[in-house]
Every structure is written in C-alpha cells, then in structure tokens.
Design an enzyme around this catalytic site. Structure first.
Site, PDB file in Angstrom:
ATOM      1  N   CYS A  93       0.691  -1.329   0.078  1.00 11.27           N
ATOM      2  CA  CYS A  93       0.073   0.041  -0.135  1.00 11.27           C
ATOM      3  C   CYS A  93       0.956   1.335  -0.047  1.00 11.27           C
ATOM      4  O   CYS A  93       2.060   1.371   0.388  1.00 11.27           O
ATOM      5  CB  CYS A  93      -0.875   0.009   1.083  1.00 11.27           C
ATOM      6  SG  CYS A  93      -1.833   1.352   1.178  1.00 11.27           S
ATOM      7  N   ASP A 140       0.414   3.753   1.674  1.00 15.05           N
ATOM      8  CA  ASP A 140       0.384   4.329   3.025  1.00 15.05           C
ATOM      9  C   ASP A 140       1.732   4.490   3.591  1.00 15.05           C
ATOM     10  O   ASP A 140       2.668   3.832   3.494  1.00 15.05           O
ATOM     11  CB  ASP A 140      -0.392   3.333   3.879  1.00 15.05           C
ATOM     12  CG  ASP A 140      -0.793   3.928   5.335  1.00 15.05           C
ATOM     13  OD1 ASP A 140       0.065   4.471   6.042  1.00 15.05           O
ATOM     14  OD2 ASP A 140      -1.880   3.850   5.652  1.00 15.05           O
ATOM     15  N   ARG A 169       2.884   4.790   6.446  1.00 12.70           N
ATOM     16  CA  ARG A 169       3.117   4.287   7.833  1.00 12.70           C
ATOM     17  C   ARG A 169       3.724   2.894   7.332  1.00 12.70           C
ATOM     18  O   ARG A 169       4.008   2.099   8.301  1.00 12.70           O
ATOM     19  CB  ARG A 169       2.103   4.105   8.667  1.00 12.70           C
ATOM     20  CG  ARG A 169       1.640   5.573   9.227  1.00 12.70           C
ATOM     21  CD  ARG A 169       0.121   5.124   9.737  1.00 12.70           C
ATOM     22  NE  ARG A 169      -0.788   4.807   8.840  1.00 12.70           N
ATOM     23  CZ  ARG A 169      -2.263   4.519   9.068  1.00 12.70           C
ATOM     24  NH1 ARG A 169      -2.654   4.810  10.250  1.00 12.70           N
ATOM     25  NH2 ARG A 169      -3.017   4.268   8.184  1.00 12.70           N
ATOM     26  N   HIS A 208      -1.996  -4.054   5.245  1.00 16.84           N
ATOM     27  CA  HIS A 208      -1.592  -3.599   6.447  1.00 16.84           C
ATOM     28  C   HIS A 208      -3.132  -3.224   7.263  1.00 16.84           C
ATOM     29  O   HIS A 208      -4.029  -2.780   6.625  1.00 16.84           O
ATOM     30  CB  HIS A 208      -0.799  -2.398   6.443  1.00 16.84           C
ATOM     31  CG  HIS A 208      -1.255  -1.148   5.997  1.00 16.84           C
ATOM     32  ND1 HIS A 208      -1.994   0.053   6.598  1.00 16.84           N
ATOM     33  CD2 HIS A 208      -1.587  -0.703   4.639  1.00 16.84           C
ATOM     34  CE1 HIS A 208      -2.573   0.947   5.829  1.00 16.84           C
ATOM     35  NE2 HIS A 208      -2.283   0.452   4.533  1.00 16.84           N
ATOM     36  N   CYS A 258      -5.966   0.311   7.008  1.00 20.68           N
ATOM     37  CA  CYS A 258      -5.605   0.631   5.700  1.00 20.68           C
ATOM     38  C   CYS A 258      -6.850   1.425   5.116  1.00 20.68           C
ATOM     39  O   CYS A 258      -8.065   1.150   5.141  1.00 20.68           O
ATOM     40  CB  CYS A 258      -5.541  -0.436   4.724  1.00 20.68           C
ATOM     41  SG  CYS A 258      -5.255  -0.054   3.004  1.00 20.68           S
TER      42      CYS A 258
END
Ligand code: CO
Length: 215
Positions: free
Chosen positions: A42, A44, A46, A98, A101
């Site tokens: 992803c 993302d 993080r 994750h 998400c």
C-alpha cells in the site's frame, strides 16, 4: 521548506555514514540491480517496507498503490511485474496489506470518494463475496482486520492468474508468491500465505479462501 531541507540533510548524513564503512557502496550498485524480492504494498506512509525489513538499496523492487491492488488492467503494475519476473528474475513476489488501511476502510463505507472508488471496486467485490463471514464478526474493528487479510489473499490470487506469473511457472517455478500483513500497532509483519509456487498451491489457496478468490 524546513521539512524538505530535512530530507536532503538526512540523505547526506546517511551517505556519509554508509560510505565511511564502504566507500564503493553506491558506485557498485550504480551499474546493476539484482533484487531477490518484488514487493507490492500500500502507498500508506506508515508502511516503509525497506525500513521495516532492513533491506539495503538494491535488494527489493517496489511497487505501491492504494490498498496494494493487483488489477489485471493496471499497466503500471503489470510492467513492474513483468520486468521483475522476466528481467530481474526475482525469487519472491510479496503482496503486503496493513491493518488500518484507509483504502480498505473507504471500500467498506457508503460514502462517495470520487475516482478512488473505481480503484477500490475489487475490495467491494470481496466484501460481497465474504458478507456472511464478515457480518459474523462482533466488532467493526474485527471486520476491518479480516477484510484487510482477505484483500491480500485476493491479490495473491490475482497475481497467480497473470500470464506473466503463469508463464514463469511453466518455465521453472519462479517466483514464489507470498501474502503478508503489517500490523501498525506492534510494527510486526505476519504471514497469511507463503510460497505459492504453482497451480496446485493456487488451487489450495482457492479452496481455503473460496469466497474471497471466487470462481
Ligand atoms: Co493502506
């Protein structure tokens, strides 16, 4: 601009630290890459996979998009996959989802998010396929966590069905496909499905997750 300056300052400090111990570190890698892994994750912020796994530059080929999708119409992903499998000859292709998400969360809701809703259509499809199972979880968080996992399994299956992977397996059973999940709360990567290496394993994956991967 202060935030941007930090990037350049950090970069210089890192290069100095690495080349102090190994002066040729970067010049050796400038001529070629030989990664063992293709990572599909992803976008993302993080989930910085290189930091989380400690791989060095040159070890991991990376593709990231919203909610780690493997869509058969995505020319970007297919190009990355073809290059990784046919030219770089990676041993492992990892799909990593994750928890928490935002893409999966958006697909679970009723709200309209514009263009990204087209991107997330496959996750909505998974929700329908798994409706009975997901509805049985007691809390919204448990439903959310399970859907993150089902989304990864679905993408591993999509990967196995691409002509790129199918042809590679016919030639010699590389690459191995893996599905994992990153837990933001404790920082750990967890295995969902490992070492899918041919039609038999795909069938087993299909059997174990019949409603997620369909047919
Ligand atoms: Co995400």
């Amino acid at each position: 601009m202060e935030n941007l300056k930090r990037l350049f300052d950090n970069n210089r400090a890192l290069v100095e630290q690495i080349t102090r111990d190994d002066p040729d570190f970067f010049s050796r890698r400038a001529s070629k890459q030989e990664p063992h892994f293709l990572f599909i994750g992803c976008a993302d912020s993080r989930v910085p996979i290189e930091t989380l796994t400690g791989v060095a530059p040159g070890e991991m080929f990376v593709h990231r998009n919203i909610a780690n999708q493997v869509l058969p119409s995505d020319l970007n992903l297919l190009s990355v996959l073809q290059y990784a499998v046919e030219v770089l000859d990676v041993k492992h292709v990892i799909v990593c989802g994750h928890h928490q998400c935002g893409g999966v969360r958006a697909a679970m809701g009723e709200a309209n998010h514009g263009l990204v809703d087209f991107w997330l259509a496959g996750i909505r499809d998974s929700i329908q396929r798994h409706k009975e199972e997901i509805d049985a979880y007691a809390t919204d968080q448990a439903k959310f966590d399970r859907l993150v996992e089902l989304n990864v399994l679905r993408q591993v299956f999509n990967l196995a069905r691409t002509p790129i992977v199918q042809n590679a397996w016919k030639r010699g059973r590389r690459p191995l496909l893996h599905g994992i999940v990153y837990d933001l709360k404790d920082g750990l990567l967890r295995e969902l499905v490992l070492a899918v290496d041919g039609p038999d394993k795909v069938r087993a994956l299909l059997e174990a997750n019949r409603r997620s991967v369909g047919d």
